[in-house]
Motif scaffolding. Structure first.
Motif, short mmCIF file in Angstrom:
data_model
loop_
_atom_site.label_atom_id
_atom_site.label_comp_id
_atom_site.label_asym_id
_atom_site.label_seq_id
_atom_site.Cartn_x
_atom_site.Cartn_y
_atom_site.Cartn_z
N GLU A 91 0.85 -1.18 0.00
CA GLU A 91 0.00 0.00 0.00
C GLU A 91 0.90 1.24 0.00
O GLU A 91 1.84 1.32 0.78
CB GLU A 91 -0.90 0.01 1.22
CG GLU A 91 -1.93 1.12 1.18
CD GLU A 91 -2.98 0.98 2.26
OE1 GLU A 91 -2.98 1.84 3.18
OE2 GLU A 91 -3.78 0.03 2.20
N TYR A 92 0.61 2.17 -0.90
CA TYR A 92 1.40 3.37 -1.05
C TYR A 92 0.53 4.57 -0.73
O TYR A 92 -0.63 4.62 -1.13
CB TYR A 92 1.91 3.51 -2.49
CG TYR A 92 2.78 2.37 -2.93
CD1 TYR A 92 4.15 2.42 -2.74
CD2 TYR A 92 2.23 1.24 -3.52
CE1 TYR A 92 4.96 1.37 -3.15
CE2 TYR A 92 3.04 0.19 -3.92
CZ TYR A 92 4.39 0.25 -3.74
OH TYR A 92 5.19 -0.78 -4.13
N PRO A 93 1.08 5.58 -0.04
CA PRO A 93 0.29 6.78 0.25
C PRO A 93 0.18 7.67 -0.98
O PRO A 93 1.09 7.72 -1.81
CB PRO A 93 1.12 7.48 1.33
CG PRO A 93 2.53 7.07 1.02
CD PRO A 93 2.43 5.64 0.51
N VAL A 111 -2.46 11.81 -9.92
CA VAL A 111 -2.17 11.24 -8.61
C VAL A 111 -0.67 11.12 -8.44
O VAL A 111 0.02 10.54 -9.29
CB VAL A 111 -2.83 9.84 -8.48
CG1 VAL A 111 -2.51 9.22 -7.14
CG2 VAL A 111 -4.33 9.92 -8.72
N VAL A 112 -0.13 11.68 -7.34
CA VAL A 112 1.31 11.66 -7.10
C VAL A 112 1.58 11.09 -5.71
O VAL A 112 0.95 11.49 -4.73
CB VAL A 112 1.92 13.07 -7.20
CG1 VAL A 112 3.42 13.04 -6.92
CG2 VAL A 112 1.64 13.69 -8.57
N SER A 113 2.52 10.17 -5.65
CA SER A 113 3.01 9.64 -4.38
C SER A 113 4.50 9.94 -4.29
O SER A 113 5.22 9.83 -5.28
CB SER A 113 2.78 8.12 -4.31
OG SER A 113 3.34 7.60 -3.12
N VAL A 135 3.59 8.55 -10.45
CA VAL A 135 2.54 9.41 -10.97
C VAL A 135 1.55 8.55 -11.76
O VAL A 135 1.94 7.76 -12.62
CB VAL A 135 3.12 10.51 -11.89
CG1 VAL A 135 2.01 11.37 -12.46
CG2 VAL A 135 4.14 11.36 -11.15
N PHE A 136 0.28 8.72 -11.47
CA PHE A 136 -0.80 8.08 -12.21
C PHE A 136 -1.64 9.19 -12.84
O PHE A 136 -2.00 10.15 -12.16
CB PHE A 136 -1.72 7.29 -11.28
CG PHE A 136 -1.13 6.05 -10.70
CD1 PHE A 136 -1.55 4.81 -11.13
CD2 PHE A 136 -0.17 6.10 -9.70
CE1 PHE A 136 -1.02 3.65 -10.58
CE2 PHE A 136 0.36 4.96 -9.14
CZ PHE A 136 -0.06 3.73 -9.59
N VAL A 137 -1.95 9.06 -14.11
CA VAL A 137 -2.90 9.95 -14.77
C VAL A 137 -4.07 9.05 -15.13
O VAL A 137 -3.94 8.14 -15.96
CB VAL A 137 -2.30 10.61 -16.03
CG1 VAL A 137 -3.34 11.51 -16.68
CG2 VAL A 137 -1.05 11.38 -15.68
#
Length: 183
Positions: A91-93, A111-113, A135-137
Motif C-alpha cells: 500500500e502506497y500513500p 495522482v502523485v506519491s 505518478v498516475f494519470v
C-alpha cells in the motif's frame, strides 16, 4: 521520455471542477501494465482518492517545484494523506491528487506519491526509493471504463510553457486500463 502533466494549471478549470463536484472522494479498480527488465508485467490495483484538490488549489505547488526542485516538492506534499494506492500486497500513500473535469462528463485525476513504486519491489520484495515520485494519470469517463498512464519512477519538471511534465526513468511509462469506479 517526457510526457505533459498539465495538472497545476488554469483557474477557469478549477472553477468548473468545483461546480461539477469532481473534488469528491472516490475509489477505483484498474489494471496497470509496465515494462520491466524481466518483461511486461500487469497487476490489478485499487486507487482510493480521499481528498482531491482543484488545479487552483495546487498552483502554489508549481512554484515550489520551480524554485526548489524535486526534493522541495516531495517535502511539501509528503504525508498529505490524500488517499492510497493498493498494488499487490503493498500500500502506497497518495500525497497529491488534482482532479479536473474531462470531456463527456468524466474526470481526470493526477495522482502523485512521494514513494516511487516498482513492480520488482512487489514481485521480489526489493526497495526502489531512488526516484522521488510515482505518478498516475487516470481518465474516468462519465460512463464505462477508463484508462490512463503510470509513471512508476518519475521526476517532475516545468517546461518553457509552464506545464508540469513527468519524466519516466528507466523505460517508458506504463498503461492503465479497465478503470472502474467502485464508489
Amino acid at each position: 521520455m517526457k510526457r505533459p502533466l498539465v495538472f497545476l494549471g488554469a483557474g477557469l478549470v478549477a472553477v468548473a471542477a468545483l461546480a461539477s463536484g469532481v473534488t469528491k472522494p472516490a475509489q477505483f479498480s484498474a489494471t496497470a501494465t509496465v515494462e520491466t527488465k524481466a518483461g511486461t508485467r500487469s497487476m490489478p490495483f485499487n486507487l482510493v482518492v480521499a481528498s482531491p484538490m482543484t488545479m487552483e488549489e495546487a498552483q502554489p505547488l508549481k512554484e515550489v517545484l520551480a524554485k526548489g526542485g524535486q526534493h522541495a516538492l516531495a517535502n511539501a506534499i509528503r504525508g498529505a494523506g490524500r488517499g492510497r494506492i493498493q498494488l499487490g500486497g503493498f500500500e502506497y500513500p497518495i500525497d497529491l491528487v488534482v482532479a479536473e473535469p474531462a470531456s463527456g462528463g468524466g474526470v481526470r485525476y493526477y495522482v502523485v506519491s512521494t514513494r516511487a513504486m516498482s513492480y520488482d519491489e512487489v514481485n521480489a520484495g526489493s526497495s526502489s526509493t531512488t526516484h522521488p515520485f510515482s505518478v498516475f494519470v487516470v481518465n474516468v469517463p462519465g460512463f464505462g471504463m477508463g484508462d490512463g498512464r503510470i509513471y512508476p519512477r518519475a521526476a517532475l519538471s516545468i517546461d518553457e510553457e509552464g506545464h508540469v511534465r513527468a519524466e519516466q526513468y528507466e523505460g517508458r511509462p506504463g498503461t492503465i486500463k479497465d478503470v472502474k469506479r467502485l464508489k
